[in-house]
Scaffold this active site. Sequence first.
Site, short mmCIF file in Angstrom:
data_model
loop_
_atom_site.label_atom_id
_atom_site.label_comp_id
_atom_site.label_asym_id
_atom_site.label_seq_id
_atom_site.Cartn_x
_atom_site.Cartn_y
_atom_site.Cartn_z
CB SER A 41 48.21 -9.72 14.59
OG SER A 41 48.34 -10.78 15.51
CE LYS A 99 44.83 -8.03 14.99
NZ LYS A 99 44.11 -7.78 16.23
CG HIS A 125 44.16 -12.45 13.24
ND1 HIS A 125 44.23 -12.03 14.56
CD2 HIS A 125 45.38 -12.97 12.96
CE1 HIS A 125 45.43 -12.28 15.04
NE2 HIS A 125 46.15 -12.84 14.09
CG ASN A 126 41.70 -10.27 16.95
OD1 ASN A 126 42.70 -10.52 16.28
ND2 ASN A 126 41.63 -9.24 17.75
CD GLU A 135 44.20 -13.72 19.42
OE1 GLU A 135 43.70 -13.08 20.37
OE2 GLU A 135 44.98 -13.23 18.59
#
Length: 301
Positions: free
Chosen positions: A121, A173, A176-177, A180
């Site tokens: 990221s 990840k 994480h997204n 987001e």
Amino acid sequence: MELGMIGLGRMGANMAQRLVRGGHRVAGFDFSAESRARAAQNGIEPAASLGELLAALKPPRVLWLMVPAGAPVDETIANLLPLLAPGDTLIDGGNSMYKDTQRRAERLAEHKIHYVDCGTSGGVWGLQEGYSLMIGGDAAVVERLAAIFATLAPAPDRGWGRVGPVGSGHYTKMIHNGIEYGMMQAYAEGFSILEHKQEFALDLAQIGEIWRHGSVVRSWLLDLTADALAKNPTMQGIAPWVADSGEGRWTLADAIELGVSTPVIAASLLERIRSRDKDSFSDKLLAAMRNQFGGHEMKKE
């Protein structure tokens, strides 16, 4: 250390450049001659083919894949396999689906080739600010590559780490997204309410700047939002069409499989999908329903 970067697009080229600045030797391959030439201007040694790239590196070789997730990763690995030797390491720094990563690692392990997944990221700001790196793989292999990760990260002692075995980096990840998606949706909805409150003639860029300092909603994402509002307060020229690259869908699917309630991530994903419906049948049908039961007026096209 030395490393071969496969994929010299926006992310790959910037990461290679940051490594060169950190004192590492980096050779790079991309199908685009223009991308190779541009990378060469920043100290990256260009290779015109995968074979040429591997020949430029001393064994055991370390290769970082920065190609689009899905079939391109499998195709690149298939092309690399005849050229690789036991002890070589492949790092996938893209947004691959973690189950694909586990499958690829098993295949490469049969050839005694190490596979490391690195959720990355930082976007276009990574060259300047450093990258957040979520790493999955064998602990000894990751430790051997520590100098690479420490250079790419915002600082040698923060912003990166091994989170677990192979697949865990891409899984982290992915989540994480998903987070987001929800954060972006909340900011967008909040500023939309402010924009609609015409009574106060609010300056959204000013409000964003105020919130950046001391507010509990401050974040780097808010920094970027405030900057976007300062440059284009009315969002003029931007179509209300929002893409999704897959990670939000994967996050939601895994949450359902695990029985975890994620209404914010689900709603934010559905809003992105809805933004692409230029001729919304469901909205037309809703208007027709209201007309049927209450005689409410329907707007004509």
